[in-house]
Design a protein around this motif. Structure first.
Motif, PDB file in Angstrom:
ATOM      1  N   GLN A 226       0.822  -1.209   0.000  1.00  0.00           N
ATOM      2  CA  GLN A 226       0.000   0.000   0.000  1.00  0.00           C
ATOM      3  C   GLN A 226       0.853   1.255   0.000  1.00  0.00           C
ATOM      4  O   GLN A 226       0.586   2.205  -0.750  1.00  0.00           O
ATOM      5  N   ILE A 227       1.871   1.271   0.834  1.00  0.00           N
ATOM      6  CA  ILE A 227       2.763   2.433   0.889  1.00  0.00           C
ATOM      7  C   ILE A 227       3.505   2.597  -0.437  1.00  0.00           C
ATOM      8  O   ILE A 227       3.639   3.708  -0.961  1.00  0.00           O
ATOM      9  N   ALA A 228       3.986   1.484  -0.989  1.00  0.00           N
ATOM     10  CA  ALA A 228       4.717   1.537  -2.255  1.00  0.00           C
ATOM     11  C   ALA A 228       3.830   2.070  -3.381  1.00  0.00           C
ATOM     12  O   ALA A 228       4.266   2.889  -4.199  1.00  0.00           O
ATOM     13  N   PHE A 229       2.560   1.618  -3.422  1.00  0.00           N
ATOM     14  CA  PHE A 229       1.641   2.079  -4.471  1.00  0.00           C
ATOM     15  C   PHE A 229       1.356   3.575  -4.325  1.00  0.00           C
ATOM     16  O   PHE A 229       1.335   4.321  -5.312  1.00  0.00           O
ATOM     17  N   THR A 230       1.157   4.024  -3.092  1.00  0.00           N
ATOM     18  CA  THR A 230       0.895   5.447  -2.867  1.00  0.00           C
ATOM     19  C   THR A 230       2.107   6.290  -3.240  1.00  0.00           C
ATOM     20  O   THR A 230       1.976   7.354  -3.865  1.00  0.00           O
ATOM     21  N   LEU A 231       3.288   5.820  -2.875  1.00  0.00           N
ATOM     22  CA  LEU A 231       4.504   6.527  -3.282  1.00  0.00           C
ATOM     23  C   LEU A 231       4.633   6.532  -4.804  1.00  0.00           C
ATOM     24  O   LEU A 231       5.123   7.505  -5.389  1.00  0.00           O
ATOM     25  N   GLY A 232       4.187   5.444  -5.427  1.00  0.00           N
ATOM     26  CA  GLY A 232       4.202   5.388  -6.884  1.00  0.00           C
ATOM     27  C   GLY A 232       3.324   6.469  -7.490  1.00  0.00           C
ATOM     28  O   GLY A 232       3.692   7.091  -8.497  1.00  0.00           O
ATOM     29  N   LEU A 233       2.164   6.711  -6.875  1.00  0.00           N
ATOM     30  CA  LEU A 233       1.285   7.790  -7.340  1.00  0.00           C
ATOM     31  C   LEU A 233       1.965   9.146  -7.219  1.00  0.00           C
ATOM     32  O   LEU A 233       1.890   9.974  -8.135  1.00  0.00           O
ATOM     33  N   VAL A 234       2.626   9.364  -6.095  1.00  0.00           N
ATOM     34  CA  VAL A 234       3.275  10.652  -5.859  1.00  0.00           C
ATOM     35  C   VAL A 234       4.473  10.832  -6.790  1.00  0.00           C
ATOM     36  O   VAL A 234       4.635  11.876  -7.435  1.00  0.00           O
ATOM     37  N   ILE A 235       5.318   9.808  -6.870  1.00  0.00           N
ATOM     38  CA  ILE A 235       6.535   9.896  -7.685  1.00  0.00           C
ATOM     39  C   ILE A 235       6.201  10.082  -9.160  1.00  0.00           C
ATOM     40  O   ILE A 235       6.859  10.847  -9.876  1.00  0.00           O
ATOM     41  N   SER A 236       5.170   9.360  -9.628  1.00  0.00           N
ATOM     42  CA  SER A 236       4.818   9.405 -11.053  1.00  0.00           C
ATOM     43  C   SER A 236       3.859  10.546 -11.379  1.00  0.00           C
ATOM     44  O   SER A 236       3.380  10.633 -12.516  1.00  0.00           O
ATOM     45  N   SER A 237       3.567  11.420 -10.427  1.00  0.00           N
ATOM     46  CA  SER A 237       2.595  12.494 -10.668  1.00  0.00           C
ATOM     47  C   SER A 237       2.942  13.374 -11.874  1.00  0.00           C
ATOM     48  O   SER A 237       2.025  13.795 -12.598  1.00  0.00           O
ATOM     49  N   PRO A 238       4.233  13.684 -12.146  1.00  0.00           N
ATOM     50  CA  PRO A 238       4.501  14.467 -13.361  1.00  0.00           C
ATOM     51  C   PRO A 238       4.020  13.768 -14.631  1.00  0.00           C
ATOM     52  O   PRO A 238       3.562  14.435 -15.561  1.00  0.00           O
ATOM     53  N   VAL A 239       4.093  12.430 -14.641  1.00  0.00           N
ATOM     54  CA  VAL A 239       3.688  11.686 -15.837  1.00  0.00           C
ATOM     55  C   VAL A 239       2.172  11.688 -15.993  1.00  0.00           C
ATOM     56  O   VAL A 239       1.639  12.061 -17.046  1.00  0.00           O
ATOM     57  N   TRP A 240       1.431  11.273 -14.926  1.00  0.00           N
ATOM     58  CA  TRP A 240      -0.018  11.170 -15.104  1.00  0.00           C
ATOM     59  C   TRP A 240      -0.710  12.529 -15.151  1.00  0.00           C
ATOM     60  O   TRP A 240      -1.752  12.672 -15.794  1.00  0.00           O
ATOM     61  N   LEU A 241      -0.119  13.532 -14.520  1.00  0.00           N
ATOM     62  CA  LEU A 241      -0.683  14.878 -14.683  1.00  0.00           C
ATOM     63  C   LEU A 241      -0.493  15.372 -16.115  1.00  0.00           C
ATOM     64  O   LEU A 241      -1.396  15.988 -16.703  1.00  0.00           O
ATOM     65  N   TYR A 242       0.678  15.066 -16.684  1.00  0.00           N
ATOM     66  CA  TYR A 242       0.898  15.454 -18.080  1.00  0.00           C
ATOM     67  C   TYR A 242      -0.077  14.734 -19.007  1.00  0.00           C
ATOM     68  O   TYR A 242      -0.581  15.322 -19.974  1.00  0.00           O
ATOM     69  N   GLN A 243      -0.352  13.455 -18.738  1.00  0.00           N
ATOM     70  CA  GLN A 243      -1.281  12.698 -19.575  1.00  0.00           C
ATOM     71  C   GLN A 243      -2.680  13.306 -19.525  1.00  0.00           C
ATOM     72  O   GLN A 243      -3.395  13.326 -20.537  1.00  0.00           O
ATOM     73  N   ILE A 244      -3.084  13.793 -18.348  1.00  0.00           N
ATOM     74  CA  ILE A 244      -4.387  14.453 -18.243  1.00  0.00           C
ATOM     75  C   ILE A 244      -4.409  15.709 -19.095  1.00  0.00           C
ATOM     76  O   ILE A 244      -5.354  15.948 -19.869  1.00  0.00           O
ATOM     77  N   PHE A 245      -3.355  16.520 -18.974  1.00  0.00           N
ATOM     78  CA  PHE A 245      -3.292  17.743 -19.768  1.00  0.00           C
ATOM     79  C   PHE A 245      -3.224  17.429 -21.261  1.00  0.00           C
ATOM     80  O   PHE A 245      -3.878  18.085 -22.069  1.00  0.00           O
TER      81      PHE A 245
END
Length: 250
Positions: free
Chosen positions: A71-90
């Motif tokens: 669970q912690i690893a997945f949440t950190l994955g969300l935070v670490i990869s935020s530049p990627v998935w935020l860019y995909q939304i844009f």
């Protein structure tokens, strides 16, 4: 694009985001063992030392440690990869903008990343106060045992939820640039927005911790009005441009 093309584009963006999150989760697994777990349990240890109590985190089942590490690893994955998935939304929303408006996309993206991390940091900043407050209600002489799953759920949801909430004003500006939401509509709904923000922060923090609630609500309200101001400037610029073009056409 047609509906089918939009769906194909959405699938592509979701796939790229999922890959980035998985890679980030792999890095998060390593970081958890390195220092993240120590940082998560530090507020509990600090409270235990300050109160001279036996407050501690317990793992009640044999698989609790492994489940929580995932669970912690997945949440950190969300935070670490935020530049990627935020860019995909844009990137998914960019086709709705004209050439003049697309130049704002980079600015939106560059703003969203710091705001997301700032929101995560704000949630992390108020965490020790919340832990101290809530454990302070334990009667003197009683043993406070915090179930690992409930504690980790609370910590991770608080950090990520506040991070996402800080990015919402950027999407408001993006919707305004796309012509979907006007500045007048944004400011007209300011009372509703403040109510929603306060309710959100009240849910994200314990009801008894009024200080932490306002520490989170005030910057979110400020960001909302900043989004309105930027949208207002954009609408005025569009109106002047349309007036010039209409006047020239006449």
């Amino acid at each position: 694009m047609s509906l089918g093309q939009h769906l194909i584009e959405l699938r592509k963006r979701l796939f790229i985001s999922a890959i980035a999150i998985v890679v980030g989760a792999g890095l998060g697994w390593w970081l958890t063992d390195l220092f993240v777990w120590d940082a998560i349990q530090e507020p509990v240890q600090r409270v235990a030392e300050a109160q001279g109590s036996d407050t501690t985190i317990i793992f009640p089942t044999i698989s609790s440690g492994f489940d929580l590490l995932l669970q912690i690893a997945f949440t950190l994955g969300l935070v670490i990869s935020s530049p990627v998935w935020l860019y995909q939304i844009f990137a998914f929303l960019v086709p709705g903008l004209n050439k003049r408006e697309r130049r704002f996309t980079l600015a939106f993206f560059a703003t969203a990343i710091p705001l997301f991390f700032a929101g995560c940091a704000a949630g992390w900043f108020v965490l020790p106060n919340i832990v101290k407050l809530m454990t302070g209600f334990v009667p003197e002489g009683a043993l406070s045992l915090l179930t690992a799953k409930e504690y980790i759920d609370f910590v991770l949801k608080l950090v990520v939820a506040i991070g996402v909430a800080f990015v919402v004003p950027v999407f408001i500006v993006l919707l305004n640039a796309a012509g979907i939401l006007s500045a007048a509509a944004i400011i007209k709904s300011w009372r509703v927005a403040i109510l929603v923000i306060v309710l959100f922060t009240a849910i994200a923090t314990p009801s008894a911790d009024i200080v932490s609630m306002f520490m989170l609500a005030i910057p979110m309200i400020a960001l909302y009005f900043a989004a309105w101001f930027i949208a207002h400037l954009h609408d005025r610029r569009v109106e002047r441009r349309n007036a010039r073009e209409f006047g020239a056409a006449v």
